[in-house]
Design a protein around this motif. Structure first.
Motif, short mmCIF file in Angstrom:
data_model
loop_
_atom_site.label_atom_id
_atom_site.label_comp_id
_atom_site.label_asym_id
_atom_site.label_seq_id
_atom_site.Cartn_x
_atom_site.Cartn_y
_atom_site.Cartn_z
N THR A 288 0.86 -1.18 0.00
CA THR A 288 0.00 0.00 0.00
C THR A 288 0.90 1.23 0.00
N VAL A 289 0.97 1.89 -1.14
CA VAL A 289 1.89 3.01 -1.33
C VAL A 289 1.24 4.29 -0.81
N GLY B 294 -5.64 0.59 -6.11
CA GLY B 294 -5.27 -0.69 -5.53
C GLY B 294 -3.88 -0.70 -4.92
N VAL B 295 -3.33 -1.91 -4.81
CA VAL B 295 -2.02 -2.09 -4.17
C VAL B 295 -0.99 -2.53 -5.20
N LEU B 296 0.25 -2.28 -4.87
CA LEU B 296 1.38 -2.64 -5.72
C LEU B 296 1.78 -4.09 -5.43
N GLY C 284 -3.42 0.85 -12.63
CA GLY C 284 -2.58 1.48 -11.62
C GLY C 284 -2.65 2.99 -11.72
N PRO C 285 -1.85 3.70 -10.95
CA PRO C 285 -1.89 5.18 -10.97
C PRO C 285 -1.34 5.73 -12.28
N THR D 296 9.74 6.65 -1.32
CA THR D 296 8.32 6.76 -1.00
C THR D 296 7.97 5.68 0.02
N THR D 297 7.33 6.07 1.09
CA THR D 297 6.99 5.10 2.14
C THR D 297 5.73 4.31 1.76
#
Length: 268
Positions: free
Chosen positions: A168-169, A178-180, A240-241, A249-250
């Motif tokens: 989860t970015v 969604g998630v990576l 995706g984005p 990036t956390t």
């Protein structure tokens, strides 16, 4: 006494012995059949089925080689800052200039990378060994991103090779994109201190953040690539984005642990 004689007489009556005995109603048989089927299915699942467990931990996206803190080799006054935040520089490239009593010294990069932080400003007085910049090690713009997940040390042994990971970015709206996706590449079996994490990431605050609940283990995650997304990586959504991902990036990583049979934890 009279009641007892009537009961005995009723049992000895031939008419009563000829009546059929009903052991259970049809509804009772239905309930019993359903119960038997459910118990049988649960027994089969307990032996042959499996339960997936995950561990969630903080993570950060980097280029996998880490970062380093650039320190001033001399004491003096900063007269010029040559490099810019975010600039990618080769090895031995000038970052800033420091004026000393013996002349001007140029502080240079140790290895090729990208400037992720500048701690020095023009006119500042620095001491020998002072931190002046943070440099992420990356040689080429095409170098892939990795995720480093800092999991609790007690979970390190349960992480299987090539385990799937959902990230989860922080900079990406999860509900929309969604998630990576990724898979575990390596697991560092030794716990890391805040100083070790800070040295790798080039950020002392992140070192403190990732060790606030104890010394974690670093898990390197290789991101799944995709040619159909703007970021170049695979997401749980189709596209995706609509932008590229940036290093440092956390995120939060959910690592799938080895599946366990229910009988392993249902039975003592």
């Amino acid at each position: 006494m009279q009641f007892r004689q009537q009961a005995l007489a009723k049992l000895q009556s031939p008419e009563e012995l000829d009546l059929p005995v009903r052991f259970a109603r049809p509804q009772g048989w239905l309930v019993l059949s359903v119960t038997v089927i459910v118990l049988a299915a649960a027994s089969v699942w307990a032996v042959t089925g499996s339960v997936a467990f995950t561990v969630s931990a903080p993570a950060i996206l980097t280029h996998g080689q880490g970062s380093y803190i650039l320190q001033s080799p001399v004491a003096g006054q900063v007269t010029e800052v040559v490099a810019e935040q975010g600039e990618r520089l080769p090895a031995n490239a000038p970052v800033l200039k420091v004026r000393t009593s013996d002349g001007t010294t140029v502080v240079r990069t140790v290895a090729a990378g990208r400037i992720t932080g500048l701690a020095a400003t023009i006119g500042q007085i620095v001491q020998t060994g002072a931190n002046v910049a943070a440099v992420e090690k990356v040689a080429r713009p095409s170098d892939p991103l990795y995720a480093t997940v800092y999991v609790p040390a007690e979970n390190a042994a349960t992480i299987p090779a090539n385990a799937s990971v959902d990230l989860t970015v922080q900079s990406v709206p999860t509900q929309e994109y969604g998630v990576l996706r990724g898979h575990v590449k390596t697991v560092d079996r030794s716990a890391q201190s805040a100083q070790q994490i800070a040295a790798f990431l080039g950020d002392s605050q992140l070192g403190e953040q990732f060790t606030k609940d104890g010394r974690p283990v670093a898990v390197l995650v290789k991101l799944d690539k995709s040619s159909g997304t703007k970021s170049g990586y695979r997401w749980s959504s189709a596209d995706g984005p609509p932008f590229a991902l940036a290093s440092m990036t956390t995120a939060t990583g959910a690592i799938r642990l080895a599946d366990q049979h229910p009988v392993d934890w249902l039975l003592p």
